[in-house]
Write a protein that holds these residues in place. Structure first.
Motif, mmCIF file in Angstrom:
data_model
loop_
_atom_site.group_PDB
_atom_site.id
_atom_site.type_symbol
_atom_site.label_atom_id
_atom_site.label_comp_id
_atom_site.label_asym_id
_atom_site.label_seq_id
_atom_site.Cartn_x
_atom_site.Cartn_y
_atom_site.Cartn_z
ATOM 1 N N LEU A 1 0.814 -1.213 0.000
ATOM 2 C CA LEU A 1 0.000 0.000 0.000
ATOM 3 C C LEU A 1 0.849 1.265 0.000
ATOM 4 O O LEU A 1 0.387 2.324 -0.420
ATOM 5 C CB LEU A 1 -0.927 -0.001 1.225
ATOM 6 C CG LEU A 1 -2.064 -1.026 1.189
ATOM 7 C CD1 LEU A 1 -2.839 -0.995 2.507
ATOM 8 C CD2 LEU A 1 -2.998 -0.755 0.019
ATOM 9 N N VAL A 2 2.093 1.162 0.482
ATOM 10 C CA VAL A 2 2.971 2.330 0.481
ATOM 11 C C VAL A 2 3.212 2.817 -0.939
ATOM 12 O O VAL A 2 3.351 4.023 -1.189
ATOM 13 C CB VAL A 2 4.299 1.976 1.183
ATOM 14 C CG1 VAL A 2 5.388 2.972 0.843
ATOM 15 C CG2 VAL A 2 4.104 1.949 2.683
ATOM 16 N N LEU A 3 3.242 1.897 -1.894
ATOM 17 C CA LEU A 3 3.481 2.261 -3.286
ATOM 18 C C LEU A 3 2.249 2.782 -4.000
ATOM 19 O O LEU A 3 2.346 3.212 -5.153
ATOM 20 C CB LEU A 3 4.029 1.054 -4.057
ATOM 21 C CG LEU A 3 5.351 0.471 -3.555
ATOM 22 C CD1 LEU A 3 5.688 -0.792 -4.344
ATOM 23 C CD2 LEU A 3 6.458 1.495 -3.693
ATOM 24 N N LEU A 4 1.093 2.767 -3.336
ATOM 25 C CA LEU A 4 -0.150 3.153 -3.993
ATOM 26 C C LEU A 4 -0.140 4.587 -4.520
ATOM 27 O O LEU A 4 -0.607 4.832 -5.639
ATOM 28 C CB LEU A 4 -1.323 2.940 -3.033
ATOM 29 C CG LEU A 4 -2.732 2.994 -3.658
ATOM 30 C CD1 LEU A 4 -2.871 1.923 -4.733
ATOM 31 C CD2 LEU A 4 -3.789 2.806 -2.583
ATOM 32 N N PRO A 5 0.374 5.579 -3.771
ATOM 33 C CA PRO A 5 0.386 6.940 -4.339
ATOM 34 C C PRO A 5 1.210 7.076 -5.613
ATOM 35 O O PRO A 5 0.928 7.960 -6.433
ATOM 36 C CB PRO A 5 1.011 7.772 -3.203
ATOM 37 C CG PRO A 5 0.718 7.020 -1.962
ATOM 38 C CD PRO A 5 0.797 5.575 -2.362
ATOM 39 N N LEU A 6 2.211 6.223 -5.796
ATOM 40 C CA LEU A 6 2.987 6.269 -7.030
ATOM 41 C C LEU A 6 2.268 5.601 -8.190
ATOM 42 O O LEU A 6 2.520 5.924 -9.357
ATOM 43 C CB LEU A 6 4.348 5.586 -6.826
ATOM 44 C CG LEU A 6 5.304 6.252 -5.835
ATOM 45 C CD1 LEU A 6 6.575 5.420 -5.702
ATOM 46 C CD2 LEU A 6 5.646 7.659 -6.284
ATOM 47 N N ALA B 1 3.450 16.155 -0.115
ATOM 48 C CA ALA B 1 4.158 15.281 0.824
ATOM 49 C C ALA B 1 3.516 13.903 0.883
ATOM 50 O O ALA B 1 4.214 12.876 0.898
ATOM 51 C CB ALA B 1 4.174 15.926 2.206
ATOM 52 N N ALA B 2 2.190 13.857 0.898
ATOM 53 C CA ALA B 2 1.503 12.563 0.954
ATOM 54 C C ALA B 2 1.740 11.754 -0.317
ATOM 55 O O ALA B 2 1.888 10.524 -0.267
ATOM 56 C CB ALA B 2 0.007 12.781 1.163
ATOM 57 N N ALA B 3 1.787 12.425 -1.459
ATOM 58 C CA ALA B 3 1.965 11.713 -2.719
ATOM 59 C C ALA B 3 3.398 11.225 -2.914
ATOM 60 O O ALA B 3 3.620 10.250 -3.637
ATOM 61 C CB ALA B 3 1.561 12.611 -3.891
ATOM 62 N N LEU B 4 4.376 11.872 -2.266
ATOM 63 C CA LEU B 4 5.782 11.576 -2.530
ATOM 64 C C LEU B 4 6.506 10.923 -1.360
ATOM 65 O O LEU B 4 7.686 10.599 -1.480
ATOM 66 C CB LEU B 4 6.514 12.866 -2.928
ATOM 67 C CG LEU B 4 5.990 13.538 -4.194
ATOM 68 C CD1 LEU B 4 6.681 14.872 -4.417
ATOM 69 C CD2 LEU B 4 6.170 12.636 -5.401
ATOM 70 N N THR B 5 5.823 10.743 -0.229
ATOM 71 C CA THR B 5 6.465 10.066 0.899
ATOM 72 C C THR B 5 6.866 8.639 0.550
ATOM 73 O O THR B 5 7.886 8.131 1.030
ATOM 74 C CB THR B 5 5.519 10.069 2.117
ATOM 75 O OG1 THR B 5 5.272 11.422 2.506
ATOM 76 C CG2 THR B 5 6.122 9.320 3.284
ATOM 77 N N SER B 6 6.084 8.001 -0.304
ATOM 78 C CA SER B 6 6.414 6.625 -0.694
ATOM 79 C C SER B 6 7.752 6.544 -1.414
ATOM 80 O O SER B 6 8.427 5.508 -1.354
ATOM 81 C CB SER B 6 5.301 6.066 -1.580
ATOM 82 O OG SER B 6 5.087 6.907 -2.700
#
Length: 315
Positions: free
Chosen positions: A150-155, A194-199
């Motif tokens: 799920l960490v990779l979901l924003p990417l 920040a939320a979109a790129l933290t991953s």
């Protein structure tokens, strides 16, 4: 018997015929190759299917690179176009569009807003991403495998989905899009980047932690170092390049992010949105000059990131 052997040879040659060794009897390879009876190694290799495949791959690779980078070359060339419109023939030899760009107040304000937005996004992403990478590497908890995916979901998600989701969330909690203006472009867009790129930070640092030799940390603890000292003098020097590289990558991605920014920006435009607004009135060499500056900055940042992410022999 001896005299008979030393007499004239029936074929006119005197004395006994010398014994020719096997090595001398063998015709040299080069002589056979020159005679044409045996093909050389070069002849056998030339024209093989693997050789033709190599040439074909080079041609396809060149076409792919031309397809990707030829439009960018055209944009850079027209940044030096000595005319007010983008038209052929190309008139090379002016820097006035860069001078006009330096006096464009709207472009300068948008560039400063993008710079502040990217720096804040990097700070928040590092503050969240580095501890998150340590949690994934050092601790076991229920659902860890699902969390890693799920960490990779924003990417993976399209930017428009992320932008609409964050806009809905910030509207639900009552956080205005212009909150924090004019000090920052707005807290929603900062938190959104920040939320979109933290991953990105989590994946980069986690990959480096996976290759870290834990024996160094154990040796530090055997020498009575506490956890903070071990992290400061042993762990962080080993992951420092990954942290810096992830920060530079987040900075570059935030600088040219437009999908999430479009939904979350308040009163202040960022540089990509400012350029997009200028394009609605037509392409001018000033826009090409701005794109050239952004491209040069991105190349510098990415080159530094690639060098930092390269494994050092001592590590």
């Amino acid at each position: 018997m001896t005299a008979g052997r030393s007499g004239p040879h029936p074929e006119g040659r005197e004395g006994p015929s010398p014994r020719v060794s096997g090595a001398a009897q063998e015709v040299p390879r080069s002589a056979r190759d020159e005679g044409g009876s045996h093909p050389t190694a070069t002849t056998r290799f030339a024209g093989t299917p693997s050789d033709r495949l190599t040439v074909a791959l080079w041609i396809v690779g060149s076409l792919v690179f031309a397809f990707i980078y030829l439009p960018l070359v055209v944009v850079i060339l027209y940044a030096f176009h000595d005319a007010s419109i983008i038209a052929w023939p190309f008139q090379f030899g002016t820097l006035r569009w860069f001078a006009a760009l330096s006096h464009d107040r709207g472009m300068i304000e948008a560039a400063l807003a993008s710079l502040k937005l990217a720096l804040l996004a990097v700070a928040i992403a590092l503050l969240i991403g580095v501890p998150g990478a340590f949690v994934l590497d050092r601790y076991e908890f229920p659902g860890k495998t699902a969390f890693r995916r799920l960490v990779l979901l924003p990417l993976i998600l399209p930017g428009i989905i992320t932008g609409v989701s964050l806009l809905t969330f910030f509207s639900f909690v009552g956080l205005g899009l212009s909150s924090g203006f004019p000090v920052i472009p707005g807290w929603p867009v900062v938190l959104g980047h920040a939320a979109a790129l933290t991953s990105v930070v989590i994946t980069q640092v986690f990959a480096r932690l996976q290759r870290l030799d834990r024996a160094q940390e154990e040796a530090s603890q055997d020498l009575y170092a506490n956890e903070w000292q071990t992290f400061r003098y042993v762990t962080f020097p080993n992951i420092r390049t990954a942290v810096l590289g992830a920060g530079l990558l987040v900075f570059t991605l935030s600088l040219d992010e437009i999908a999430v920014t479009f939904f979350l920006i308040g009163r202040q435009n960022t540089l990509p949105l400012q350029i997009w607004g200028l394009l609605r009135r037509g392409i001018t060499p000033e826009v090409n000059a701005a794109a050239t500056v952004i491209f040069a900055l991105s190349v510098v940042v990415i080159v530094v990131w690639a060098r930092l992410m390269r494994e050092e022999p001592s590590s």
